[in-house]
Write a protein that holds these residues in place. Sequence first.
Motif, mmCIF file in Angstrom:
data_model
loop_
_atom_site.group_PDB
_atom_site.id
_atom_site.type_symbol
_atom_site.label_atom_id
_atom_site.label_comp_id
_atom_site.label_asym_id
_atom_site.label_seq_id
_atom_site.Cartn_x
_atom_site.Cartn_y
_atom_site.Cartn_z
ATOM 1 N N ALA A 544 0.835 -1.192 0.000
ATOM 2 C CA ALA A 544 0.000 0.000 0.000
ATOM 3 C C ALA A 544 0.873 1.246 0.000
ATOM 4 O O ALA A 544 0.629 2.200 -0.737
ATOM 5 C CB ALA A 544 -0.908 -0.012 1.218
ATOM 6 N N GLN A 559 -4.620 3.252 5.038
ATOM 7 C CA GLN A 559 -5.203 1.914 5.106
ATOM 8 C C GLN A 559 -6.660 1.928 5.539
ATOM 9 O O GLN A 559 -7.442 1.075 5.113
ATOM 10 C CB GLN A 559 -4.394 1.042 6.078
ATOM 11 C CG GLN A 559 -3.035 0.680 5.552
ATOM 12 C CD GLN A 559 -2.084 0.369 6.663
ATOM 13 O OE1 GLN A 559 -2.484 0.045 7.771
ATOM 14 N NE2 GLN A 559 -0.808 0.475 6.388
ATOM 15 N N LEU A 563 -7.907 3.663 1.081
ATOM 16 C CA LEU A 563 -8.043 2.426 0.302
ATOM 17 C C LEU A 563 -9.478 1.913 0.255
ATOM 18 O O LEU A 563 -9.994 1.617 -0.818
ATOM 19 C CB LEU A 563 -7.111 1.353 0.863
ATOM 20 C CG LEU A 563 -5.639 1.540 0.580
ATOM 21 C CD1 LEU A 563 -4.840 0.380 1.130
ATOM 22 C CD2 LEU A 563 -5.413 1.672 -0.902
ATOM 23 N N CYS B 285 -5.233 -5.082 6.158
ATOM 24 C CA CYS B 285 -4.459 -3.900 6.537
ATOM 25 C C CYS B 285 -5.124 -3.044 7.592
ATOM 26 O O CYS B 285 -4.840 -1.845 7.677
ATOM 27 C CB CYS B 285 -4.181 -3.008 5.332
ATOM 28 S SG CYS B 285 -2.832 -3.553 4.368
#
Lengths: 681, 356
Positions: A544, A559, A563, B285
């Motif tokens: 990422a 994150q 995203l 994540c």
Amino acid sequence: MSKLSIERKPSSSKGNSWVEPAFGDLFGGSERNLLSTRKTTNARECRKRPTSSSKQPLKRKGTSQSRESENALRKDQQCQDEPWVDKYCPHTQADLAVHPKKMKEVESWLKSHIDSSVQNTGGAILLLTGPSGCGKTATIRVLARELDCLIQEWSNPSTFSEFKTEESFRQSFDPESRFNSFSGGSQTVLFQEFLLRANKYSPLQMLGGCQTGNKKLILIEDFPNQFYRQPECLHGILRSFVKTGKCPLLLIVSDSLSGDGGSRQLFPKEHQEELGICHISFNPVAPTNIMKVLNRIVTQEASGSGGRIMVPDKETLELLCTGSSGDIRGAINNLQFLSLTDCSVQSSFWAPLKNKPVSASSSRSVSKGRSRSKSTKSSDKQDAQSQAIGGKDASLFLFRALGKILYCKRESCSEPELPKLPAHLSEHRRDRLLVDPELVVEKSHMSAELFNLYLHQNYVDFFADMEDVARASEYLSDADFLTTDWTSRCTMREYSSSVATRGLMHANAARASTVTQTCTGFRPLHKPHWLLVSKKYRENCQAAKSLFVSFCLTPFSLQTELLPYLAQLTNPMRNQAQIAFIQDVGRMPLTRHHGRLKFEALTDKEPGLLDLESDEEDATLPAAVTDLGLAEPLTAATDSPGELPSSQGASTDLPPSQPQPTGAQALLDEEEFVIEEYDSD
Amino acid sequence: MSLWVDKYRPTSLGKLDYHKEQANQLKNLVQCGDFPHLLVYGPSGAGKKTRIMCLLRELYGPGVEKLRIEHQSITAPSKKKIEINTIASNYHLEVNPSDAGTGDRVVVQELIKTVAQSQQIQSSTQREFKVVLLTEVDQLTKDAQHALRRTMEKYMATCRLILCCNSTSKVIAPIRSRCLAVRVPLPSVEEVRTVLTNVCRKEGLSLPGELAKQIADKSGRNLRKALLMCEACRVQQYPFSADQDISETDWEVYLRETANAIVSQQSPQRLLEVRGRLYELLTHCIPAEIIIKGLVSELLSNCDGHLKAEVAQMAAHYEHRLQLGSKAIYHLEAFVAKFMAVYKKFMEDGLDGMMF
């Protein structure tokens, strides 16, 4: 040649009767194969020959008139010198200490494949695994003899061509040098050629032995080192063998706890399936069988030797049995060592041990009546004793070690003299444990952290009550907390595993006493997910960061905010990798219950190492349930099918739910990511 | 086409939408010439970075907007190579030293040194110092923070630091005292609404006031989140309707479902399922701290007042463990298990109480 060897041998032993040169055998016993030579020398090194001192003056004369008597002596000595492992090597199936069922299994395989090989159905491969000294090779040799098969065995050539310096290479290529000893190719090439030849041609009739027809086996026990480094190399060779092979190929691999060079590394599951390798795994020889063999040897020796050896008594034999932990070769070697009369150390060595309870069962029954401290002491002693014989280090496969902790067998104790817990603490009353958790962890040869991870993955299935689970999970949390600080980690590690194992065992109130323990079935064990998860987490974070560096965001907001929303937007990304990554990470499988994690069953005898890359579904129940030994019989599981963990069932029912685009993974392979050492987080 | 967040980011102090007072003060700070080290802190999504970039533009003119991403590799004294991405213009350098993990001390020292050692080319027309912008200072190790203290003083002549973090509580006092602290609070709901409406107007969309308010509420006044939400709403449905569903992130939905699963049944089997879900979140994540925080807030809204204090205390305990420990799942699971046990006991007691 034989004369030369006879002369040479005494002269070398003259100089040093204790240490015989290992190559003495090479002259004397050239007909023996390499393997037995190795055994012989090993056994000899640790023995004193009683007659050598008395013989020395005789030999010193070394004249021709004494040669005949010397020859006679020599024969006698050789007979005595021969290791009992070879002397009493099994010749019939009845002699074998291996379990008859295993033997039948191997036999039927051999029978079917030796016959079918006549019809040229391609090469069949049988893989035998098991701990060392459990009779794998002996079984094959006995069966081959009974089936009239020739065995062609590969042994690693002892050329040093790989280690030659450039200088010596030049020499060997030098046309003028007479000894052109350059042998072609590496071990791998030689191995390949061996397989090819062994497959195509029948062996030469050098020894004038009877023609045994076309039946032949190829045996490989000694794998070229290269294959441990690159198993693919071996796979390629085997693949071509399977296509063209005419006779059965036997592979024998000893199990090793450390996990390197084991059968799993050489022959991964998918490879076994691909080549149709039949896998038969041997168990350690049962103590009763070892006992039988030892008894037979002892009686034969006692009658044959006429007092030259001291026959160990029954207790010592039992001690030997327990000390060998199923290694029959080791047991016989130790027996021979023990029975030598002039071993002065030995008598004093054994004297204090003899009058103690020895066998596991007897010590347990004796200790039952005594207080707790005494029983643990006696079990300690028993351990010390079995170690003292020079027995193998007892070790546990991970599967069993976990089972010991999770099933936490207890024994009922009804001694009145034990102080009772006061009423308000009565819920903490537990029956005495049958296992010592610290010992179990030690025997499992694993780091405490990894062992804890395994426990954590599997403990929930063994609990019924939520309160207990909460307590157990708290202990696990404590255990992790203990090893936080890296400076004290190596010390705290042991405490941490102690806290985890004992905490889990204590917290399981349903298994507090023998009465309540009875109704648990077999539960499959799984490998921990955490390592995979944390690796994936780190990789994804790295990816990422590097893919979306242009957004200049902190990892946190990247994150959790950017995203996931990017996944919902139709914002055109700059490249394919970003799109794939967003689809993979930004989206969550909301409709499904189970994500990409699959349960990977932990099977018996599996080393505790994790290959993080392996991704295949491995839901087969461990085949060796019956020899688990500590699990309740399977019937219990069928009594209560509702109790079987639903997770396992669910994971097999559901289709693998891995999101399709895995471009991110591909990207991870392409780009070099710098993942720093992850020493503490 | 870039995201609305980036597209409509104000570029000068004068154009900022809220906290205009503070913007004015910063402007004055630049004009008075004596520019100190800055410590800019405030919650995520309040506009710290935006403000800093505006400030830099005020200092150096539009030249700071020509950014380039550089990949630097720094060799630590222990010969270990540390690779780090920096974002730089001719006048400043932005770096997130916590990317380097435990090697952050070296990164801080080396980068500042290299920046500080090169003088500005035209010091007559430009400022005589460069700026190093360090983000996530609160994630720095103590070691690196102490190193920073010394470096700050040493290169004061040629270099100014702007430190950016969420909270000053993890920044050591010596650094705090060497900097001018600027707190950037979250915008009010009203301010978020205005920003959203303005952005939509510039996009040529009409945003109903109701929806703007809802988005502002739901975003928790986090302006970045609000803008992303708004853009997601646009993708979902246009023209906007006042009672439109505001799309949440997948992980938030997933986390809420997880919390519901915990509340609806308390059994070891359910715990296993929850563990699977936690793993799933981690692989996507989501940091463990966020997971536990989200779980607690969902669980608290589901349980009785009597339990709230206990649950909050449990959560605090296990989050502390989480910070110290090495494997997050132990602590997350211990928290869930504990909650399940407590909740189950509470429900059973409640049932007993009703029956008798």
